[in-house]
Design a protein around this motif. Structure first.
Motif, PDB file in Angstrom:
ATOM      1  N   MET A   1       0.836  -1.192   0.000  1.00 38.88           N
ATOM      2  CA  MET A   1       0.000   0.000   0.000  1.00 38.88           C
ATOM      3  C   MET A   1       0.870   1.241   0.000  1.00 38.88           C
ATOM      4  O   MET A   1       1.952   1.252   0.596  1.00 38.88           O
ATOM      5  CB  MET A   1      -0.908  -0.016   1.229  1.00 38.88           C
ATOM      6  CG  MET A   1      -0.156  -0.027   2.557  1.00 38.88           C
ATOM      7  SD  MET A   1      -1.269  -0.071   3.965  1.00 38.88           S
ATOM      8  CE  MET A   1      -0.090  -0.154   5.296  1.00 38.88           C
ATOM      9  N   GLN A   2       0.441   2.295  -0.658  1.00 40.74           N
ATOM     10  CA  GLN A   2       1.176   3.539  -0.695  1.00 40.74           C
ATOM     11  C   GLN A   2       1.039   4.266   0.644  1.00 40.74           C
ATOM     12  O   GLN A   2      -0.022   4.261   1.275  1.00 40.74           O
ATOM     13  CB  GLN A   2       0.645   4.432  -1.823  1.00 40.74           C
ATOM     14  CG  GLN A   2       0.893   3.879  -3.214  1.00 40.74           C
ATOM     15  CD  GLN A   2       2.333   4.070  -3.634  1.00 40.74           C
ATOM     16  OE1 GLN A   2       3.139   4.613  -2.891  1.00 40.74           O
ATOM     17  NE2 GLN A   2       2.665   3.608  -4.836  1.00 40.74           N
ATOM     18  N   MET A   3       2.134   4.879   1.084  1.00 36.16           N
ATOM     19  CA  MET A   3       2.100   5.582   2.356  1.00 36.16           C
ATOM     20  C   MET A   3       2.789   6.938   2.196  1.00 36.16           C
ATOM     21  O   MET A   3       3.726   7.077   1.397  1.00 36.16           O
ATOM     22  CB  MET A   3       2.809   4.772   3.450  1.00 36.16           C
ATOM     23  CG  MET A   3       2.258   3.360   3.626  1.00 36.16           C
ATOM     24  SD  MET A   3       3.093   2.457   4.952  1.00 36.16           S
ATOM     25  CE  MET A   3       2.573   3.411   6.369  1.00 36.16           C
ATOM     26  N   GLN A   4       2.347   7.931   2.935  1.00 37.27           N
ATOM     27  CA  GLN A   4       3.053   9.199   2.975  1.00 37.27           C
ATOM     28  C   GLN A   4       4.336   9.010   3.786  1.00 37.27           C
ATOM     29  O   GLN A   4       4.397   8.169   4.675  1.00 37.27           O
ATOM     30  CB  GLN A   4       2.175  10.280   3.616  1.00 37.27           C
ATOM     31  CG  GLN A   4       0.919  10.574   2.796  1.00 37.27           C
ATOM     32  CD  GLN A   4       0.077  11.640   3.455  1.00 37.27           C
ATOM     33  OE1 GLN A   4       0.302  12.007   4.606  1.00 37.27           O
ATOM     34  NE2 GLN A   4      -0.893  12.140   2.716  1.00 37.27           N
ATOM     35  N   THR A   5       5.342   9.819   3.491  1.00 36.98           N
ATOM     36  CA  THR A   5       6.632   9.665   4.164  1.00 36.98           C
ATOM     37  C   THR A   5       6.622  10.351   5.530  1.00 36.98           C
ATOM     38  O   THR A   5       7.430  11.219   5.845  1.00 36.98           O
ATOM     39  CB  THR A   5       7.749  10.231   3.289  1.00 36.98           C
ATOM     40  OG1 THR A   5       7.443  11.593   2.968  1.00 36.98           O
ATOM     41  CG2 THR A   5       7.907   9.420   2.017  1.00 36.98           C
ATOM     42  N   THR A   6       5.674   9.941   6.364  1.00 39.09           N
ATOM     43  CA  THR A   6       5.618  10.422   7.745  1.00 39.09           C
ATOM     44  C   THR A   6       6.133   9.353   8.696  1.00 39.09           C
ATOM     45  O   THR A   6       6.135   9.545   9.892  1.00 39.09           O
ATOM     46  CB  THR A   6       4.178  10.791   8.127  1.00 39.09           C
ATOM     47  OG1 THR A   6       3.332   9.646   7.910  1.00 39.09           O
ATOM     48  CG2 THR A   6       3.676  11.945   7.267  1.00 39.09           C
TER      49      THR A   6
ATOM     50  N   TYR B   1       9.851  -3.426   3.037  1.00 39.63           N
ATOM     51  CA  TYR B   1       9.768  -1.982   3.272  1.00 39.63           C
ATOM     52  C   TYR B   1      10.533  -1.267   2.163  1.00 39.63           C
ATOM     53  O   TYR B   1      11.731  -1.492   1.963  1.00 39.63           O
ATOM     54  CB  TYR B   1      10.352  -1.625   4.638  1.00 39.63           C
ATOM     55  CG  TYR B   1       9.663  -2.329   5.777  1.00 39.63           C
ATOM     56  CD1 TYR B   1       8.468  -1.845   6.307  1.00 39.63           C
ATOM     57  CD2 TYR B   1      10.193  -3.502   6.313  1.00 39.63           C
ATOM     58  CE1 TYR B   1       7.827  -2.500   7.349  1.00 39.63           C
ATOM     59  CE2 TYR B   1       9.560  -4.170   7.351  1.00 39.63           C
ATOM     60  CZ  TYR B   1       8.376  -3.659   7.863  1.00 39.63           C
ATOM     61  OH  TYR B   1       7.742  -4.319   8.895  1.00 39.63           O
ATOM     62  N   ILE B   2       9.842  -0.422   1.441  1.00 39.87           N
ATOM     63  CA  ILE B   2      10.462   0.363   0.376  1.00 39.87           C
ATOM     64  C   ILE B   2      10.796   1.732   0.957  1.00 39.87           C
ATOM     65  O   ILE B   2       9.907   2.450   1.427  1.00 39.87           O
ATOM     66  CB  ILE B   2       9.525   0.476  -0.830  1.00 39.87           C
ATOM     67  CG1 ILE B   2       9.213  -0.923  -1.374  1.00 39.87           C
ATOM     68  CG2 ILE B   2      10.161   1.329  -1.930  1.00 39.87           C
ATOM     69  CD1 ILE B   2       8.144  -0.947  -2.431  1.00 39.87           C
ATOM     70  N   VAL B   3      12.072   2.036   0.960  1.00 41.07           N
ATOM     71  CA  VAL B   3      12.552   3.240   1.649  1.00 41.07           C
ATOM     72  C   VAL B   3      13.290   4.145   0.674  1.00 41.07           C
ATOM     73  O   VAL B   3      13.709   3.730  -0.409  1.00 41.07           O
ATOM     74  CB  VAL B   3      13.474   2.862   2.824  1.00 41.07           C
ATOM     75  CG1 VAL B   3      12.747   1.971   3.825  1.00 41.07           C
ATOM     76  CG2 VAL B   3      14.743   2.151   2.319  1.00 41.07           C
ATOM     77  N   ARG B   4      13.475   5.397   1.100  1.00 39.41           N
ATOM     78  CA  ARG B   4      14.269   6.353   0.336  1.00 39.41           C
ATOM     79  C   ARG B   4      15.544   6.674   1.118  1.00 39.41           C
ATOM     80  O   ARG B   4      15.597   6.538   2.341  1.00 39.41           O
ATOM     81  CB  ARG B   4      13.481   7.631   0.069  1.00 39.41           C
ATOM     82  CG  ARG B   4      12.264   7.408  -0.831  1.00 39.41           C
ATOM     83  CD  ARG B   4      11.621   8.730  -1.224  1.00 39.41           C
ATOM     84  NE  ARG B   4      10.464   8.516  -2.070  1.00 39.41           N
ATOM     85  CZ  ARG B   4      10.516   8.327  -3.384  1.00 39.41           C
ATOM     86  NH1 ARG B   4      11.692   8.324  -3.995  1.00 39.41           N
ATOM     87  NH2 ARG B   4       9.420   8.143  -4.082  1.00 39.41           N
ATOM     88  N   TYR B   5      16.547   7.102   0.370  1.00 38.76           N
ATOM     89  CA  TYR B   5      17.806   7.408   1.027  1.00 38.76           C
ATOM     90  C   TYR B   5      18.567   8.460   0.226  1.00 38.76           C
ATOM     91  O   TYR B   5      18.580   8.423  -1.010  1.00 38.76           O
ATOM     92  CB  TYR B   5      18.672   6.156   1.149  1.00 38.76           C
ATOM     93  CG  TYR B   5      19.989   6.389   1.856  1.00 38.76           C
ATOM     94  CD1 TYR B   5      20.036   6.592   3.228  1.00 38.76           C
ATOM     95  CD2 TYR B   5      21.172   6.430   1.127  1.00 38.76           C
ATOM     96  CE1 TYR B   5      21.237   6.816   3.876  1.00 38.76           C
ATOM     97  CE2 TYR B   5      22.383   6.664   1.758  1.00 38.76           C
ATOM     98  CZ  TYR B   5      22.406   6.852   3.141  1.00 38.76           C
ATOM     99  OH  TYR B   5      23.607   7.074   3.782  1.00 38.76           O
ATOM    100  N   GLY B   6      19.184   9.347   0.956  1.00 39.08           N
ATOM    101  CA  GLY B   6      20.059  10.331   0.326  1.00 39.08           C
ATOM    102  C   GLY B   6      19.315  11.507  -0.270  1.00 39.08           C
ATOM    103  O   GLY B   6      18.077  11.557  -0.296  1.00 39.08           O
TER     104      GLY B   6
ATOM    105  N   LEU C   1       9.919   6.008   4.896  1.00 39.59           N
ATOM    106  CA  LEU C   1       9.185   4.878   4.324  1.00 39.59           C
ATOM    107  C   LEU C   1       8.324   5.360   3.160  1.00 39.59           C
ATOM    108  O   LEU C   1       7.451   6.216   3.323  1.00 39.59           O
ATOM    109  CB  LEU C   1       8.322   4.225   5.402  1.00 39.59           C
ATOM    110  CG  LEU C   1       7.650   2.900   5.044  1.00 39.59           C
ATOM    111  CD1 LEU C   1       8.687   1.821   4.778  1.00 39.59           C
ATOM    112  CD2 LEU C   1       6.711   2.459   6.168  1.00 39.59           C
ATOM    113  N   ALA C   2       8.550   4.778   1.984  1.00 44.51           N
ATOM    114  CA  ALA C   2       7.756   5.127   0.806  1.00 44.51           C
ATOM    115  C   ALA C   2       6.561   4.205   0.630  1.00 44.51           C
ATOM    116  O   ALA C   2       5.495   4.627   0.182  1.00 44.51           O
ATOM    117  CB  ALA C   2       8.629   5.086  -0.446  1.00 44.51           C
ATOM    118  N   ALA C   3       6.734   2.933   0.951  1.00 47.14           N
ATOM    119  CA  ALA C   3       5.651   1.953   0.805  1.00 47.14           C
ATOM    120  C   ALA C   3       5.998   0.706   1.599  1.00 47.14           C
ATOM    121  O   ALA C   3       7.158   0.496   1.994  1.00 47.14           O
ATOM    122  CB  ALA C   3       5.426   1.598  -0.662  1.00 47.14           C
TER     123      ALA C   3
END
Length: 539
Positions: free
Chosen positions: A1-6, A35-40, A66-68
Motif C-alpha cells: 500500500m502507498q504511504m506518505q513519508t511520515t 519496506y520500500i525506503v528512500r535514502y540520500g 518509508l515510501a511503501a
C-alpha cells in the motif's frame, strides 16, 4: 500500500539494498514484509527487510523515510484463496489428468498429501482399470478426507462408454471430475454435475459433485458456465437419472464452477496463447455472472504452457484462481510413462513438439500435440489420415502402399490387425463392429486407430522395438521447463517428483511476483531477481 513519508524504517540486523545482487537476494525473501525506503539527497529507492517502523520527526525523517510497505507473500496465497477454500487444499495448484493412466494413482495421492489437487488420467482406460485405480486412491485418501479428482474425456465415437464411466463415478462417490475434449454438453456430463444438488437450511444450494471443465474456446466455455439446458434436464428426469428437485436447483447454478482455460498444451489443444485466450474467457465469465447472478462466482483456472515459475506467475497475474500443469508432470517419477519416455521428455526443447492425429477423434480430423524429437509417430499418423481421406475402404488402397504399411507401420498384416481390433471392441463397445460391417470406411478408421492408440501404450510400457512410434503428449512447456531446470537438481529425471516440481514452480512464482511488485514501485530490480532457481524442498 502507498504511504506518505511520515514514517521511517529502522534497520534490524540487515540494512537496505538499493541495486544489484544484494537487492535480488532480499527480493527473494518473500515470506517477510518488504519496506520500500528512500535514502540520500536524490531519494534513491531501496528495499529493507526486518527492522521496525516508527513515526519520523525532525532530523530523524532523513533516515530511511518509508515510501511503501508490502506484506509477506506466500505461495499458498497465489490465486486468491477461493479455490483452496472450495476444495480443501493448501495451494491453488492441480496436476492435470494425463490420459491412459499416465497421471497415476500414485501421483494423485502424492499431490493430495502435499495439500494440492491431482486428477487421475482415466481417459482411454477400460472401466475395470479405472475402478482398480479408484480402489487405490479411495483407500489412501478418503479416510483422511483429502481431496482428489479424476478425468472424464468426451468420447463422441463411443457415447455408451462415456455413460458407463459416469455410472461408475456416481456409484463410487467421486466428488471431483475434470471434463476434457468436450465440444458441447452431453447428458452424461450434465447428469454428473447435477446429481446431488440440495438446498440447505439457509436456502443455499449445495453441490455434492464438483465439475471442472477444461476448455479452449469461448463457444465451448459458455454452456459449461451456464445452467444446464432445460430439455436435457427434463430428459434425465424422465429417464430416472435425476430427481425433479435436482433439475429444479440446476437452473440456479452453473454446470461447472471451475473452468480450466487450456492454452497451448500437450495432447488435445487449439494451440492458443494463454494471454489471448484467458482474458476472453474471463470476460465471458463476468458477462454470465451478471446475467445469472450466481451466489458463488465461477473460478477460472489456467493451463497450457506452464513450465516455469514466470509462466505460473503470469497466469496468476492474469487473474487465474488456480493453475493446472500437465506436460511437466509426465516427466515426474510418479508418471505412468516408461523410463524411456521420461528420458526422451527430459531432453526436449521448445521446438521439439508437433501436431498429430488423435486416436479418439481420428475421423473428425482432431489433432493432438506430441513430442517430435526421437519419434516418427506424427508423420506416420498423418500418412494414415491422408489414406483415410483418400479411400473408402482398405481394399481400395494400392497394394504397394498397403504392403509398405504392413512392413513399416503395423509390423503385421492388416487382416491380423483387424482381428485384434475386433477382439478389443467385442469387449469395449460391440456397436463399433456392427457399424464397421455396414460401413467399410469406418472399418478402415478402426484399423488405423489401432496404431494411434497403441502408440501411446508403447510409450507407457517402454516397448523397445516400437520406440520410433512412441506417442508422448507434450507441449512447449516441457522445453521451457528443461531449460529452466538445467544445472539444477531437477535436471535429472530421477529427481523430478510431482511435488518437487509443483513446490518449485509455486515458490518461484511467488518470487517472480514479488520482484514485479517491487519493480512496479520504482525499484531498480535486476534481471536475476526474476530467475528463481530450483532447489529441493523438505516436505
Amino acid at each position: 500500500m502507498q504511504m506518505q513519508t511520515t514514517l521511517r524504517w529502522m534497520p534490524g540486523d540487515t540494512g537496505p539494498a538499493f541495486a544489484g545482487e544484494e537487492l535480488a537476494q532480499l527480493a527473494a525473501r518473500v515470506r517477510e514484509p518488504a519496506y520500500i525506503v528512500r535514502y540520500g539527497e536524490n531519494g534513491a529507492l531501496g528495499l529493507g527487510l526486518g527492522g521496525s517502523v516508527a513515526p519520523a520527526s525532525g532530523a530523524e525523517a532523513a533516515n530511511y523515510p518509508l515510501a511503501a510497505m508490502l506484506p509477506a507473500l506466500y505461495p499458498e496465497w497465489l490465486g486468491g484463496g477461493a479455490f483452496a477454500q472450495a476444495h480443501g487444499v493448501r495451494f491453488a495448484y492441480i496436476a492435470g489428468e494425463m490420459a491412459n493412466g499416465i497421471a497415476t494413482a500414485r501421483m494423485v495421492i502424492a499431490m493430495a498429501r502435499a495439500g494440492m489437487l491431482g486428477f487421475f488420467g482415466a481417459a482411454g482406460l477400460p472401466p475395470e482399470r479405472v475402478q482398480a485405480n479408484l480402489d487405490v486412491i479411495q483407500a489412501e485418501l478418503d479416510p483422511q478426507g483429502l481431496p482428489w479428482g479424476i478425468n472424464l474425456i468426451h468420447t463422441p465415437n463411443e457415447p455408451a462408454m462415456e455413460e458407463r464411466i459416469v455410472d461408475l463415478y456416481l456409484r463410487r462417490g467421486v466428488r471431483r471430475v475434470s471434463a476434457s475434449a468436450f465440444m458441447g454438453l452431453t447428458p452424461s456430463i450434465v447428469r454428473y454435475a447435477c446429481s446431488g444438488l440440495t438446498l440447505d437450511a439457509s436456502g443455499t444450494i449445495r453441490r455434492r459433485n464438483h465439475l471442472f471443465a477444461k476448455i479452449s474456446r469461448p463457444e465451448v466455455a459458455g454452456p459449461f458456465m451456464s445452467p444446464a439446458p432445460d430439455k436435457m434436464l427434463a430428459d434425465l428426469v424422465g429417464r430416472g437419472l435425476l430427481t425433479a428437485e435436482e433439475a429444479r436447483l440446476a437452473a440456479y447454478v452453473p454446470l461447472a464452477e471451475d473452468i480450466t482455460v487450456e492454452a497451448d498444451s500437450g495432447g488435445h489443444t487449439d494451440n492458443r496463447p494463454l494471454t489471448a485466450l484467458f482474458p476472453a474467457i474471463m470476460r465471458l465469465r463476468d458477462d454470465l455472472q451478471q446475467t445469472y447472478n450466481y451466489a458463488t462466482p465461477i473460478r477460472i483456472g489456467a493451463s497450457g504452457g506452464l513450465g516455469t515459475p514466470a509462466a505460473v506467475a503470469a497466469a496468476f497475474a492474469l487473474g487465474a484462481a488456480y493453475v493446472m500443469t500437465g506436460s511437466v508432470n509426465q516427466s515426474a517419477v510418479e508418471s505412468g510413462l516408461s523410463d524411456e519416455g521420461r528420458a526422451m521428455l527430459a531432453t526436449a526443447g521448445l521446438a521439439d513438439v508437433v501436431m498429430a492425429p488423435a486416436a479418439d477423434m481420428f475421423e473428425q480430423g482432431v489433432k493432438v500435440q506430441v513430442l517430435k524429437r526421437g519419434t516418427l509417430f506424427s508423420a506416420r499418423g498423418f500418412h494414415l489420415l491422408d489414406l483415410y481421406r483418400s479411400y473408402n475402404r482398405i481394399e481400395d488402397i494400392p497394394e504397394s502402399v498397403r504392403l509398405k504399411l504392413e512392413k513399416e507401420v503395423f509390423l503385421a498384416s492388416l487382416d491380423s490387425i483387424w482381428a485384434d481390433t475386433a477382439r478389443f471392441f467385442e469387449k469395449r463397445e460391440p456397436g463399433q463392429l456392427e457399424r464397421a460391417e455396414r460401413d467399410p470406411k469406418h472399418k478402415m478408421a478402426l484399423i488405423f486407430r489401432w496404431y494411434l492408440g497403441k502408440a501411446s501404450r508403447w510409450a507407457i510400457d517402454g516397448t523397445q522395438e516400437r520406440k520410433l512410434d512412441y506417442q508422448i503428449w507434450c507441449g512447449p512447456a516441457m522445453g521451457s521447463f528443461n531449460a529452466w531446470a538445467a544445472g539444477s537438481f531437477l535436471e535429472q529425471p530421477h529427481n523430478r517428483t510431482v511435488v518437487q516440481i509443483a513446490c518449485n514452480l509455486l515458490e518461484g512464482a511467488a518470487v517472480v511476483t514479488r520482484a514485479q511488485q517491487l519493480r512496479s514501485y520504482g525499484l531498480p530490480v535486476p534481471a536475476q531477481a526474476f530467475d528463481y532457481r530450483p532447489r529441493p524442498f523438505q516436505l
